[in-house]
Design an enzyme around this catalytic site. Structure first.
Site, mmCIF file in Angstrom:
data_model
loop_
_atom_site.group_PDB
_atom_site.id
_atom_site.type_symbol
_atom_site.label_atom_id
_atom_site.label_comp_id
_atom_site.label_asym_id
_atom_site.label_seq_id
_atom_site.Cartn_x
_atom_site.Cartn_y
_atom_site.Cartn_z
ATOM 1 N N HIS A 273 22.596 40.512 27.281
ATOM 2 C CA HIS A 273 21.704 41.376 28.162
ATOM 3 C C HIS A 273 21.042 42.434 27.124
ATOM 4 C CE1 HIS A 273 20.463 44.241 31.397
ATOM 5 N NE2 HIS A 273 20.685 45.088 30.546
ATOM 6 N N GLU A 274 21.725 42.788 26.193
ATOM 7 C CA GLU A 274 21.750 44.157 25.362
ATOM 8 C C GLU A 274 20.674 43.411 24.186
ATOM 9 O OE1 GLU A 274 21.628 47.095 26.081
ATOM 10 O OE2 GLU A 274 23.213 46.803 27.750
ATOM 11 N N HIS B 20 17.017 43.354 25.525
ATOM 12 C CA HIS B 20 16.469 44.530 25.028
ATOM 13 C C HIS B 20 16.094 44.677 23.808
ATOM 14 C CE1 HIS B 20 16.961 46.817 28.890
ATOM 15 N NE2 HIS B 20 18.362 46.452 28.996
ATOM 16 N N GLU C 229 13.824 46.087 31.290
ATOM 17 C CA GLU C 229 14.970 45.446 32.120
ATOM 18 C C GLU C 229 14.787 43.949 32.330
ATOM 19 O OE1 GLU C 229 17.380 47.251 32.023
ATOM 20 O OE2 GLU C 229 19.029 46.085 33.223
HETATM 21 ZN ZN ZN Z 1 19.525 46.873 30.713
#
Ligand code: ZN
Length: 507
Positions: free
Chosen positions: A271-272, A275, A301
């Site tokens: 997830h990170e 980003h 996101e």
């Molecule tokens: Zn996030």
């Protein structure tokens, strides 16, 4: 009328001022990263004060007399038309920020900052005691301030639009009502079917004891494979994972590892990492400008969720990496098949806590918060009625009821700090991700084979071309329409979820 040399001097001075603000911001971000990744406890108080001083400087520069002069001159039609595309957008962005700061009377803003810092600590206590009545008077004041600020800033259509615009430029209540209606119609009945399916994953596979050091080593490999550049970043431990982009050459990822659940560390890292891929691939020509960030919270996101859910939780991904993971945990994962593992990491069920919700039910949690925020801002809902309406909506959308306010209306920190208008960004991220994925599949025909073979360069490059490189040069809607050929449509997300979860749960 000013001479052309005055014009170019003003452009240079304006860019210099923006660059200076960016430099202050970078210093603050680095200190923030340090505070959250192991800064010595005894230095925290002093460090917080330093951050306060530097942030005060950036505020002063952003709202300074020079800034006003530059903006007045460069936004006047004669000058504006002479600017190149990047500078035009820089002026627009700086003007938006200037207006936002300048329209709110400083003494009211100061009172608000004091109120929200108090309100955050009261929220903490109220949550610990599960007592909404402690928090209620503070939340009432925070909501009143939001309404007062909207009064200063003005609005078109619904007053909540002004708050949405701060996180997701251009998105309106009208659009969100339609998108959430599309989600509600498909996902609420789908969750019911999933919940009542006798076919369930065996999550004992992923909920054993797993050495955190080994989890970290594996997460690092996965980050590298999806294209995260460790020469332009690093991975550290923290309590609440985040990614911070100082500039495209220094984008840092933080993560945590649960000893008893393999999912948190691996998917937190991906997830990170999503980003981070965004921030690492913003065009170099935007460095030092106020456009060298993600286009919006929602577009940011979309990148984390695309990589976490659509890549990381796909069957193809684990066809590629399960064997590697078994080699890291040979005893724990002995004999586990791809199907078993794929099902275990995609368990879906109605749950009370947003941050623990799965991909399928997550948007229902956001929908509840959106409807409540909208009602609070329009005055149709009173703060005192929140716990009751919250529980009613949980029953309606998820079929479960919180036992107390701590696991209900008090669970999130956002409202205590005045972050109204932020929650919808999470769902917008999922919606954007699904629509981008659909477009990508059309343009990369054997998309799944690339995942299956662990070849992510094509996928990452597609995202860089369509999304990453622009930074804030385009609006979220411009990015989406340019990449996918149409306006945001909830159907792509509902189709994706229907297909995936009907197959998994055999319904
Ligand atoms: Zn996030």
């Amino acid at each position: 009328m000013l001479s052309s040399s005055t014009h170019s001097t003003t452009v240079e001075a304006f860019k210099g001022l923006i660059k200076k603000i960016k430099h202050y911001n970078e210093a603050v971000s680095l200190m923030f990263w340090d505070l959250r990744t192991g800064a010595p406890k005894k230095g925290v108080e002093q460090r917080t004060e330093v951050i306060g001083t530097l942030s005060g400087e950036t505020f002063a520069l952003t709202t300074s007399k020079e800034m006003k002069e530059y903006l007045d001159l460069l936004s006047s039609p004669d000058h504006y038309t002479q600017l190149d595309e990047i500078t035009k957008k820089m002026v627009k962005e700086a003007k938006k920020e200037y207006d936002l700061f300048i329209k709110i009377p400083p003494e009211r803003h100061k009172e608000y900052v004091i109120l929200t810092s108090k309100s955050e600590s009261v929220w903490e206590e109220a949550k610990a005691k599960s007592d909404f009545s402690l928090f209620q008077p503070y939340l009432e004041k925070v909501v009143d301030f939001q309404k007062e600020f909207i009064g200063y800033l003005g609005y078109e259509g619904h007053p909540y639009n002004t708050l949405l615009d701060q996180y997701e430029p251009g998105v309106t209540v009208e659009q969100l009502d339609q998108l959430f209606a599309g989600l509600r119609e498909k996902i609420v009945p789908l969750v019911r079917e999933v919940t009542s399916s006798p076919h369930k994953p065996d999550i004992r596979i992923v909920t054993q004891k797993f050495d955190p050091q080994k989890q970290k080593a594996f997460s690092k490999i996965i980050l590298e494979r999806i294209g995260y550049d460790f020469e332009a970043g690093r991975l550290d431990d923290t309590v609440h994972p985040f990614c911070i982009g100082l500039n495209p050459g220094d984008v840092r990822v933080t993560n945590r590892y649960n000893h008893n659940d393999l999912r948190e560390g691996i998917f937190g890292a991906i997830h990170e990492g999503g980003h981070a891929l965004y921030e690492q691939n913003i065009s170099r020509e935007l460095i030092g400008t106020n456009l060298c960030n993600g286009a919006s919270m929602g577009i940011h996101e979309s990148q984390s969720r695309f990589f976490e859910n659509m890549i990381g939780r796909s069957r193809a991904f684990w066809e590629c990496y399960l064997q590697d993971l078994i080699e890291v945990f040979p005893e724990e994962l002995q004999g586990v098949t791809v199907d078993q593992f794929y099902f275990a990491v995609n368990e879906a069920k109605a749950s009370l806590i947003r941050t623990e919700a799965d991909e399928l039910t997550y948007n229902l949690h956001i929908m509840i918060r959106y409807e409540l925020e909208k009602g609070l801002i329009s005055g149709e809902i009173k703060v005192a009625d929140l716990p009751h309406i919250w529980n009613e909506k949980m029953r309606e959308y998820l079929g479960i009821t919180p036992n107390n306010d701590a696991e209900g209306v008090l669970q999130d920190v956002h409202w205590s700090g005045g972050s109204f208008g932020y929650f919808p960004s999470y769902s917008l991220g999922n919606l954007y991700a699904a629509q981008l994925e659909h477009a990508m599949r059309k343009e990369i025909p054997n998309y799944e084979d690339f995942i299956r073979n662990g070849q992510f360069a094509k996928i990452k490059d597609w995202m860089t071309e369509k999304v990453h490189k622009y930074g804030k040069l385009l609006t979220p809607n411009e990015i989406l329409v340019q990449a996918t050929g149409e306006q945001l449509n909830a159907r792509y997300l509902t189709d994706y979820l229907e297909k995936k979860y009907r197959q998994l749960y055999q319904i």
